[in-house]
Motif scaffolding. Structure first.
Motif, PDB file in Angstrom:
ATOM      1  N   ALA A   1      54.723 -12.316  28.454  1.00 52.75           N
ATOM      2  CA  ALA A   1      55.031 -10.915  28.195  1.00 52.75           C
ATOM      3  C   ALA A   1      55.322 -10.748  26.717  1.00 52.75           C
ATOM      4  O   ALA A   1      54.907  -9.686  26.331  1.00 52.75           O
ATOM      5  N   ALA A   2      55.775 -11.531  25.801  1.00 53.55           N
ATOM      6  CA  ALA A   2      55.475 -11.295  24.563  1.00 53.55           C
ATOM      7  C   ALA A   2      54.289 -11.106  23.912  1.00 53.55           C
ATOM      8  O   ALA A   2      54.074 -10.299  23.185  1.00 53.55           O
ATOM      9  N   ALA A   3      53.514 -12.166  24.324  1.00 53.84           N
ATOM     10  CA  ALA A   3      51.974 -11.914  24.107  1.00 53.84           C
ATOM     11  C   ALA A   3      51.145 -10.765  24.188  1.00 53.84           C
ATOM     12  O   ALA A   3      50.526  -9.942  23.439  1.00 53.84           O
ATOM     13  N   VAL A   4      51.557 -10.270  25.625  1.00 55.09           N
ATOM     14  CA  VAL A   4      50.982  -9.096  26.114  1.00 55.09           C
ATOM     15  C   VAL A   4      51.503  -7.811  25.529  1.00 55.09           C
ATOM     16  O   VAL A   4      50.758  -7.020  24.864  1.00 55.09           O
ATOM     17  N   ALA A   5      52.701  -7.663  25.195  1.00 58.50           N
ATOM     18  CA  ALA A   5      53.303  -6.800  24.514  1.00 58.50           C
ATOM     19  C   ALA A   5      52.836  -6.487  22.992  1.00 58.50           C
ATOM     20  O   ALA A   5      52.737  -5.398  22.634  1.00 58.50           O
ATOM     21  N   GLY A   6      52.781  -7.580  22.274  1.00 62.41           N
ATOM     22  CA  GLY A   6      52.067  -7.819  21.036  1.00 62.41           C
ATOM     23  C   GLY A   6      50.505  -6.993  21.145  1.00 62.41           C
ATOM     24  O   GLY A   6      50.196  -6.286  20.211  1.00 62.41           O
ATOM     25  N   ARG A   7      49.853  -7.113  22.305  1.00 62.30           N
ATOM     26  CA  ARG A   7      48.396  -6.732  22.393  1.00 62.30           C
ATOM     27  C   ARG A   7      48.468  -5.268  22.754  1.00 62.30           C
ATOM     28  O   ARG A   7      47.499  -4.600  22.322  1.00 62.30           O
ATOM     29  N   LEU A   8      49.444  -4.874  23.691  1.00 61.46           N
ATOM     30  CA  LEU A   8      49.483  -3.282  23.967  1.00 61.46           C
ATOM     31  C   LEU A   8      50.734  -2.662  23.235  1.00 61.46           C
ATOM     32  O   LEU A   8      50.956  -1.838  23.997  1.00 61.46           O
ATOM     33  N   ALA A   9      50.903  -3.007  22.073  1.00 60.67           N
ATOM     34  CA  ALA A   9      52.141  -2.235  21.612  1.00 60.67           C
ATOM     35  C   ALA A   9      51.998  -0.852  21.245  1.00 60.67           C
ATOM     36  O   ALA A   9      53.012   0.005  21.380  1.00 60.67           O
ATOM     37  N   ASP A  10      50.626  -0.405  21.113  1.00 61.44           N
ATOM     38  CA  ASP A  10      50.482   1.023  21.021  1.00 61.44           C
ATOM     39  C   ASP A  10      50.288   1.848  22.294  1.00 61.44           C
ATOM     40  O   ASP A  10      49.939   2.993  22.336  1.00 61.44           O
ATOM     41  N   GLU A  11      50.177   1.189  23.357  1.00 64.27           N
ATOM     42  CA  GLU A  11      50.151   1.700  24.803  1.00 64.27           C
ATOM     43  C   GLU A  11      51.077   1.616  25.727  1.00 64.27           C
ATOM     44  O   GLU A  11      51.414   2.627  26.530  1.00 64.27           O
ATOM     45  N   TYR A  12      51.790   0.396  25.727  1.00 61.61           N
ATOM     46  CA  TYR A  12      52.938   0.076  26.682  1.00 61.61           C
ATOM     47  C   TYR A  12      54.076  -0.445  26.077  1.00 61.61           C
ATOM     48  O   TYR A  12      53.964  -1.149  24.993  1.00 61.61           O
ATOM     49  N   ALA A  13      55.209  -0.223  26.597  1.00 60.74           N
ATOM     50  CA  ALA A  13      56.654  -1.008  26.394  1.00 60.74           C
ATOM     51  C   ALA A  13      56.237  -1.828  27.528  1.00 60.74           C
ATOM     52  O   ALA A  13      56.173  -1.509  28.676  1.00 60.74           O
ATOM     53  N   VAL A  14      56.518  -3.316  27.172  1.00 59.12           N
ATOM     54  CA  VAL A  14      56.310  -4.221  28.173  1.00 59.12           C
ATOM     55  C   VAL A  14      57.552  -4.917  28.697  1.00 59.12           C
ATOM     56  O   VAL A  14      58.340  -5.162  27.654  1.00 59.12           O
ATOM     57  N   GLU A  15      57.919  -5.472  29.912  1.00 53.68           N
ATOM     58  CA  GLU A  15      59.178  -5.943  29.958  1.00 53.68           C
ATOM     59  C   GLU A  15      58.837  -6.951  31.445  1.00 53.68           C
ATOM     60  O   GLU A  15      57.846  -6.529  32.117  1.00 53.68           O
ATOM     61  N   LEU A  16      59.372  -8.142  31.360  1.00 56.00           N
ATOM     62  CA  LEU A  16      59.286  -9.051  32.139  1.00 56.00           C
ATOM     63  C   LEU A  16      60.487  -9.179  33.271  1.00 56.00           C
ATOM     64  O   LEU A  16      61.635  -8.648  32.701  1.00 56.00           O
ATOM     65  N   ALA A  17      59.980  -9.126  34.450  1.00 49.25           N
ATOM     66  CA  ALA A  17      61.019  -9.068  35.526  1.00 49.25           C
ATOM     67  C   ALA A  17      60.860 -10.275  36.496  1.00 49.25           C
ATOM     68  O   ALA A  17      59.821 -10.920  36.541  1.00 49.25           O
ATOM     69  N   MET A  18      61.898 -10.643  37.337  1.00 49.86           N
ATOM     70  CA  MET A  18      61.547 -11.590  38.409  1.00 49.86           C
ATOM     71  C   MET A  18      62.120 -10.811  39.597  1.00 49.86           C
ATOM     72  O   MET A  18      63.054 -10.221  39.762  1.00 49.86           O
ATOM     73  N   ARG A  19      61.225 -11.100  40.611  1.00 51.26           N
ATOM     74  CA  ARG A  19      61.711 -10.535  42.074  1.00 51.26           C
ATOM     75  C   ARG A  19      63.118 -10.930  42.273  1.00 51.26           C
ATOM     76  O   ARG A  19      63.518 -10.288  43.123  1.00 51.26           O
ATOM     77  N   TYR A  20      63.344 -12.526  42.093  1.00 48.77           N
ATOM     78  CA  TYR A  20      64.792 -13.034  42.479  1.00 48.77           C
ATOM     79  C   TYR A  20      65.238 -13.515  41.336  1.00 48.77           C
ATOM     80  O   TYR A  20      64.446 -14.215  40.593  1.00 48.77           O
ATOM     81  N   GLY A  21      66.450 -13.417  40.912  1.00 48.73           N
ATOM     82  CA  GLY A  21      67.016 -13.787  39.904  1.00 48.73           C
ATOM     83  C   GLY A  21      66.936 -13.087  38.771  1.00 48.73           C
ATOM     84  O   GLY A  21      66.902 -11.884  39.073  1.00 48.73           O
ATOM     85  N   ASN A  22      67.061 -13.805  37.421  1.00 49.04           N
ATOM     86  CA  ASN A  22      66.977 -12.996  36.343  1.00 49.04           C
ATOM     87  C   ASN A  22      65.854 -13.252  35.336  1.00 49.04           C
ATOM     88  O   ASN A  22      65.351 -14.428  35.569  1.00 49.04           O
TER      89      ASN A  22
END
Length: 359
Positions: free
Chosen positions: A82-103
């Motif tokens: 998620a951190a690497a993708v956020a760096g690549r898409l910084a000008d296009e998207y705000a990126v967050e990681l989520a889990m379907r279950y848990g945190n």
């Protein structure tokens, strides 16, 4: 333009390698009617009197053998992605990681994106093959969370990528040097299993899936949404990219639970058979996972390795998952951008909460 948000969603992990934390995680996971799709009373009895009391301590012990300083392997590798993708898409998207279950939970990830002014959401379930118990549950829960807002935002989903060239090329690039260095004679593609009834429910014809030995040899209208058929499609694509001979690879399914039939062949039964055939140096790929986790590192890398060696094999090499490898980061960015480009009109509004499927 309003800021766009990207949710990268993986299955989940306990907060700690302890019985209590694992028990809470398993309770949330197996209470999902898309995962344990039986009558609610039966699900409650099975969960509370059999699975949780006996499986929680065993799973906690297994987690302790693979736990990393920053958390479970699945969480650590997913955060890095998620951190690497956020760096690549910084000008296009705000990126967050989520889990379907848990945190980190889906509601919390959505809240963080909303706090940043996001009104347009893209969700990418991090499962190559689609299944009601993984991608289906993830999308249903995401739509439910987003649909709770007074002003329902736009949302689109990145489709399953089991045969997408970017995914296959990335996994082949990761695997190729590992297989070569291991001097592997044979490659086993071990996918996570699902109950056979899940596969049959995804067959609109009711006559194709699991009705013949060759039902997964090609994707058709009848099995286009079949998890097992998509697994075989992934394996064929990887075998071709790796230049494996027809008799140098096969498919199996791991991690079955309970006594009901699951899709086969079963990994734990295939490994002794391969050893009996004279296969000494084996490489195992797990292309149902994009991040190493308990099912790859501990189940295959430890327990199934011991099984193969005890059956007469000399070495079993687990091919690492994609994790946050640069080629996989590139592939995720491509998949997200292609999904956005395919939406020529404004994104479809989020659906209202999705009811649980019938048992």
């Amino acid at each position: 333009m309003p800021l766009k948000g990207l949710l990268l969603v993986n299955l989940g992990t306990p907060d700690a390698p302890e019985t209590g934390a694992v028990r809470r995680y398993l309770r949330e996971f197996l209470s999902d009617p898309r995962v344990l799709d039986i009558h609610p009373v039966g699900r409650s009895l099975l969960l509370n009197f059999i699975i949780l009391p006996f499986r929680s301590p065993r799973s906690a012990h297994a987690y302790r053998t693979v736990w990393m300083e920053q958390g479970s392997p699945l969480l650590v590798h997913s955060r890095a992605l998620a951190a690497a993708v956020a760096g690549r898409l910084a000008d296009e998207y705000a990126v967050e990681l989520a889990m379907r279950y848990g945190n980190p939970s889906l509601p919390d990830a959505v809240a963080r994106l909303r706090a940043r002014g996001v009104t347009d959401f893209t969700v990418m379930p991090l499962y190559p093959q689609e299944a009601p118990s993984s991608s289906g549950s993830t999308l249903a829960r995401t739509y439910e969370v987003l649909g709770q807002a007074w002003d329902v935002p736009n949302v689109r989903a990145v489709p399953a990528f089991h045969s997408h060239p970017a995914f296959l090329d990335a996994f082949a690039e990761v695997a190729r040097p590992v297989i070569s260095n291991a001097r592997a004679e044979y490659v086993l593609f071990s996918f996570h299993g699902v109950p056979e009834r899940h596969v049959r429910k995804s067959d609109p014809s009711g006559k194709h899936c699991l009705a013949s030995a060759g039902c997964c040899d090609a994707l058709t209208d009848a099995n286009r949404h079949c998890y097992r058929a998509q697994c075989y499609s992934t394996a064929r694509g990887l075998a071709a990219r790796l230049g494996l001979p027809a008799d140098g690879w096969s498919v199996s399914f791991q991690s079955r639970l309970g006594r009901t039939p699951w899709v086969s062949p079963y990994t734990d039964l295939v490994l002794p058979e391969l050893a009996a055939r004279g296969i000494k140096r084996l490489a195992v790929m797990c292309p149902a996972f994009v991040a190493d986790c308990l099912e790859t590192v501990e189940e295959v890398g430890v327990r199934e390795k011991e099984r193969f060696l005890a059956s007469g094999g000399e070495s079993l090499t687990l091919v690492p998952s994609l994790n946050a490898h640069p080629v996989w980061v590139d592939a995720v960015v491509r998949l997200v951008r292609e999904s956005a480009a395919a939406t020529s009109s404004p994104a479809v509004a989020a659906a209202p909460p999705v009811p649980a499927p019938p048992a």
